[in-house]
Design an enzyme around this catalytic site. Structure first.
Site, short mmCIF file in Angstrom:
data_model
loop_
_atom_site.label_atom_id
_atom_site.label_comp_id
_atom_site.label_asym_id
_atom_site.label_seq_id
_atom_site.Cartn_x
_atom_site.Cartn_y
_atom_site.Cartn_z
N GLY A 171 12.63 -42.69 28.86
CA GLY A 171 11.15 -42.24 29.35
C GLY A 171 10.22 -43.32 28.74
N GLY A 209 15.83 -40.85 28.37
CA GLY A 209 15.45 -39.69 29.41
C GLY A 209 16.39 -39.84 30.72
CD GLU A 212 16.83 -41.09 22.14
OE1 GLU A 212 16.63 -40.85 23.29
OE2 GLU A 212 17.81 -41.20 21.72
CG ASP A 234 13.72 -36.42 23.52
OD1 ASP A 234 14.35 -37.50 23.76
OD2 ASP A 234 12.65 -36.41 24.09
#
Length: 359
Positions: A69, A118, A141, A149
């Site tokens: 992302g 992402g 991450e 996530d």
């Protein structure tokens, strides 16, 4: 036919197949807010269009499916005190991932090249995830002071041999056939054969799940064996604390363990603690609950000058700086702070995912 609001994501119709191309090759096809919104809307239209029978998603160029992302933009919003704009990205991204997980028509993600963060969300929740010899998978991450996530709370603790927790904490990478062996990919194909597979799908008169199963069985390679998790299975267990995992690595004294210790030493101590608890909770959650948990964690990350802002600065903005984590070590972390991330506050907003779900 090609349809797009911007050229960052392309929508093509080829016979009865919708082809979605992530089109930011210079940014390794990283996902931004506009792309997430467009892709969600397009999937909604495909579901309503009886003439479209399947979706193929791929990245532009040969280097990446999607490298993650657009966290640099999120960091800027946070620095400007615009938490609502930062959270808008996470909400739209999670809505899209949840849509993919519950998509009724065949959804095929061609995860060639870099597939991280992402990009994992755009693929792992779909029914068909097709890896190649060039696939490079990671959930990196903790290196940017964040948590894995995009539904990582749900799918990572469900991977065999504790490989999910290992990947989540260390950010280590999987390549090629190992992405299939772990179950992250459902199929494996050589890039030299991908065009033939595309032609088969685009020209098929029957695009039912059963028909696509047969096409993939015919065109893809049979990857032998299972992923050898070795010490991962023994050391990276969900019922341990981070401190116990580190102690077990130190006691092992192998070269492999020393490498893992060096990796963990670079990560945000807070992120390591949060990630472990996140996966411990996620193991018993459904996907909707997992996204709601991650949405809450994101509200905490974006509400103050967290390790997330520092990690993104060092890794993606200033590139090469050593992050100054706060706290700087595991022993300095107050468990009350960890619990604060997970405990709802009256001011929290809800994610409001569609209640209808197959997961």
């Amino acid at each position: 036919m090609t349809t797009s609001i911007s050229n960052e994501i392309l929508f093509n119709r080829i016979n009865n197949v919708a082809l979605i191309t992530l089109n930011r090759p210079k940014q390794l096809n990283s996902l931004n807010l506009s792309m997430a919104k467009q892709m969600f809307g397009f999937l909604e239209e495909i579901e309503k269009d009886d003439s479209l029978k399947a979706v193929v998603v791929k990245g532009s160029g040969d280097s990446a499916f999607c490298a993650g992302g657009d966290v640099k933009s999120i960091r800027e919003f946070c620095l400007q005190g615009q938490q609502d704009k930062a959270m808008e990205f996470f909400r739209e991204e999670y809505k899209l991932d949840f849509k993919i997980a519950n998509f009724t028509k065949p959804y095929l993600a061609f995860i060639n090249g870099v597939t991280m963060g992402g990009g994992v969300g755009l693929s792992v929740h779909g029914r068909y995830r097709i890896a190649t010899e060039k696939t490079l998978f990671a959930m990196p991450e903790t290196a940017i002071g964040f948590i894995p996530d995009v539904g990582g709370s749900y799918f990572l603790p469900r991977l065999k041999g504790n490989i999910g927790l290992y990947l989540a904490l260390t950010g280590n990478r999987l390549k090629g056939e190992d992405v299939k062996r772990t179950g992250i990919a459902t199929h494996f194909i050589r890039t030299s054969n991908w065009v033939n597979l595309e032609e088969k799908i685009f020209n098929s008169n029957n695009l039912s799940h059963e028909s696509i199963d047969k096409i993939l069985e015919e065109m893809c390679e049979d990857v032998q064996g299972e992923y050898d998790s070795g010490n991962i299975s023994k050391i990276f267990q969900l019922n341990k604390t981070i401190e116990e995992i580190i102690n077990d690595l130190e006691a092992d004294e192998s070269d492999w363990s020393k490498k893992q210790l060096a990796l963990l030493a670079k990560m945000s101590p807070t992120s390591l603690k949060l990630t472990l608890k996140q996966l411990q909770l996620g193991k018993s959650m459904n996907l909707k609950e997992a996204f709601e948990l991650e949405h809450q964690l994101c509200m905490r990350f974006t509400s103050f000058k967290s390790d997330f802002l520092e990690g993104v600065r060092c890794v993606l903005v200033d590139k090469g700086d050593k992050p100054k984590w706060n706290p700087s070590s595991l022993k300095e972390i107050d468990e009350k702070i960890i619990n604060w991330y997970f405990n709802p506050l009256p001011s929290d907003t809800n994610l409001n995912l569609s209640p209808s779900s197959k997961i």
